[in-house]
Scaffold this active site. Structure first.
Site, PDB file in Angstrom:
ATOM      1  N   CYS A  60      23.521  30.631  48.801  1.00  0.00           N
ATOM      2  CA  CYS A  60      24.299  30.466  50.019  1.00  0.00           C
ATOM      3  C   CYS A  60      23.582  31.111  51.200  1.00  0.00           C
ATOM      4  CB  CYS A  60      25.683  31.093  49.847  1.00  0.00           C
ATOM      5  SG  CYS A  60      26.755  30.920  51.292  1.00  0.00           S
ATOM      6  N   CYS A  69      31.039  37.057  48.322  1.00  0.00           N
ATOM      7  CA  CYS A  69      30.351  37.038  47.035  1.00  0.00           C
ATOM      8  C   CYS A  69      29.496  38.287  46.910  1.00  0.00           C
ATOM      9  CB  CYS A  69      29.465  35.800  46.904  1.00  0.00           C
ATOM     10  SG  CYS A  69      30.359  34.238  46.888  1.00  0.00           S
ATOM     11  N   CYS A 143      29.515  27.620  52.975  1.00  0.00           N
ATOM     12  CA  CYS A 143      29.986  28.354  51.797  1.00  0.00           C
ATOM     13  C   CYS A 143      29.756  27.560  50.512  1.00  0.00           C
ATOM     14  CB  CYS A 143      31.468  28.677  51.953  1.00  0.00           C
ATOM     15  SG  CYS A 143      32.158  29.617  50.579  1.00  0.00           S
ATOM     16  N   GLN A 243      45.599  29.338  38.985  1.00  0.00           N
ATOM     17  CA  GLN A 243      44.249  29.712  38.569  1.00  0.00           C
ATOM     18  C   GLN A 243      43.245  29.275  39.630  1.00  0.00           C
ATOM     19  OE1 GLN A 243      43.628  31.654  36.108  1.00  0.00           O
ATOM     20  NE2 GLN A 243      45.594  31.585  35.034  1.00  0.00           N
ATOM     21  N   PHE A 270      55.330  35.688  31.294  1.00  0.00           N
ATOM     22  CA  PHE A 270      54.701  35.619  32.612  1.00  0.00           C
ATOM     23  C   PHE A 270      54.187  34.192  32.833  1.00  0.00           C
ATOM     24  CE2 PHE A 270      54.252  39.943  31.012  1.00  0.00           C
ATOM     25  CZ  PHE A 270      54.781  40.700  32.046  1.00  0.00           C
ATOM     26  N   ASP A 338      50.407  36.218  29.746  1.00  0.00           N
ATOM     27  CA  ASP A 338      49.413  36.227  30.834  1.00  0.00           C
ATOM     28  C   ASP A 338      49.928  37.113  31.967  1.00  0.00           C
ATOM     29  OD1 ASP A 338      47.378  35.738  32.607  1.00  0.00           O
ATOM     30  OD2 ASP A 338      47.979  33.682  33.061  1.00  0.00           O
ATOM     31  N   CYS A 364      43.332  39.348  33.412  1.00  0.00           N
ATOM     32  CA  CYS A 364      42.346  39.402  34.490  1.00  0.00           C
ATOM     33  C   CYS A 364      41.863  40.828  34.707  1.00  0.00           C
ATOM     34  CB  CYS A 364      42.930  38.830  35.781  1.00  0.00           C
ATOM     35  SG  CYS A 364      44.391  39.706  36.381  1.00  0.00           S
TER      36      CYS A 364
END
Length: 406
Positions: A60, A69, A143, A243, A270, A338, A364
């Protein structure tokens, strides 16, 4: 000062061992010899004397300035090993080990939801991400992270900011790719009045946005912002969790399905808007539990409007304050859980005392996953394998699925 980078930290900084403790250097890779000025525990103005073979040219053009990033300077293989090692290390910290499957990484330009920072300027509007460790706003016209549909929405977003933004205060734009056009949630804008509402509605129509939510008010609904989950079409509430990439969602779903195997009755804890519950309902009876009433209502409506599903029972319930008790898992043959980043300590304790034969845990956060995994293992479950999914490409974030069996 000259140092050699030994490892990567959990936020992507290179770390060397100094005389009085670790030294952190942003943007460096293991094995690199660097020179810079030491201030506290950080090396500034670092210059690479010996580069790592894993160092690559960032794909990028904004990589040097944008903080969206962190790891574009590292090879995909190095990032994959680093993310896998972060999960392995978290488990090892709890005395746990398990076989790891090869990481699944989402391709570039697939992020279907993103939160942009924006500000009205003298000549129009500026939209982008913040520079790393700074409040400076960096425009991102090239991007390589977000989906092209989100980048195509930029002209409409800029007009929203010109109309309702401020030159002294940042505006936040949460944008989600949806059937019917981008779904936009704005926070930090001007207070709404009748004139501004009319102008904002005009922008929604002109630029093909599906829905515009200004703070907590739906200003315009040109088309229902539909998300497809399995055979179901879900109309989520504004700002609902989704997601990050379609690839990541598919990878997580396929892994959860494999972890559970054929089941008759599944509890989805969840459950959100039905990422797992709705596809799993094609072959199993589902009890979906979610704390957000609006999200569980969207799931319930989608289930009732989808032909060919097994029975889906939806329940709005705060699983942190009122987790499902062990006796509520009687006759349940599989569980998918989750939780958010904080994990599900209370719910997992109850689950650990159940007789559910198989659990697919999605997470996560490797640290809270390992903590909750230890609770299950101490209660007689075995962690059979772990699948790492990297849908937050070039970042420090990681997702994973673990299969637990009695």
């Amino acid at each position: 000062m000259i140092i050699t980078i030994e490892r990567l930290g959990h936020l992507g900084d290179g770390i060397a061992q100094g005389e009085s403790g670790p030294i952190f250097v942003a943007g460096m890779l293991p094995g690199e010899v660097v020179e810079g000025e030491l201030e506290g525990d950080r090396l500034h103005n670092a210059k690479i004397l010996t580069p790592s073979p894993a160092r690559v040219k960032p794909p990028c053009s904004h990589a040097r300035s944008c903080g969206g990033c962190l790891m574009q300077h590292a090879s995909d293989a190095l990032v994959a090993d680093w993310k896998t090692a972060s999960v392995e290390g978290a488990l090892a910290g709890q005395g746990l080990h398990a076989p790891f499957r090869p990481i699944l990484t989402s391709p570039p330009r697939t992020r279907r939801r993103a939160t942009f920072a924006a500000r009205r300027t003298k000549g129009g509007a500026m939209i982008g991400f913040h520079a790393r460790g700074s409040a400076a706003l960096i425009p991102i016209p090239n991007c390589q992270l977000v989906h092209p549909d989100l980048m195509a929405a930029m002209p409409g977003l800029e007009e929203l900011v010109r109309l309702g933004g401020s030159r002294t205060q940042e505006v936040s734009l949460m944008v989600t790719k949806a059937l019917g056009g981008p779904d936009v949630v704005v926070t930090g804008g001007k207070p709404l009045d009748s004139a501004l509402r009319l102008e904002l509605a005009r922008v929604v129509e002109a630029h093909g946005l599906s829905r515009l939510t200004w703070e907590d008010e739906t200003v315009a609904l040109r088309a229902t912002p539909i998300q497809t989950l399995g055979d179901s079409r879900v109309a989520p509430p504004a700002g609902a969790f989704l997601q990050a990439t379609e690839h990541g969602e598919r990878a997580l779903l396929e892994t959860v399905c494999e972890a559970l195997g054929p089941q008759k009755k599944i509890v989805d804890l969840f459950a959100g808007i039905g990422t797992f519950a709705l596809p799993l309902a094609r072959t199993a009876e589902i009890h979906a539990v979610e704390g957000d009433p609006a999200m569980i209502a969207a799931l319930d409506k989608a289930a009732r409007n989808t032909e060919g599903l097994k029975p889906v029972r939806s329940e709005a319930r705060d699983l942190f304050r009122r987790p499902l008790e062990p006796d509520e898992f009687k006759s349940v043959t599989g569980v998918v859980i989750d939780p958010p980043r904080a994990g599900a300590e209370a719910q997992v304790r109850c689950l650990a005392h159940s007789t559910v034969p198989v659990i697919a845990m999605v997470s996560c956060n490797p640290v809270t996953f390992a903590r909750d995994a230890k609770t299950l293992v101490q209660a007689g479950y075995r962690l059979e394998w772990v699948q790492v999914v990297d849908q937050f490409r070039w970042s420090a974030h990681v997702e994973l699925v673990g299969r637990f069996v009695r």
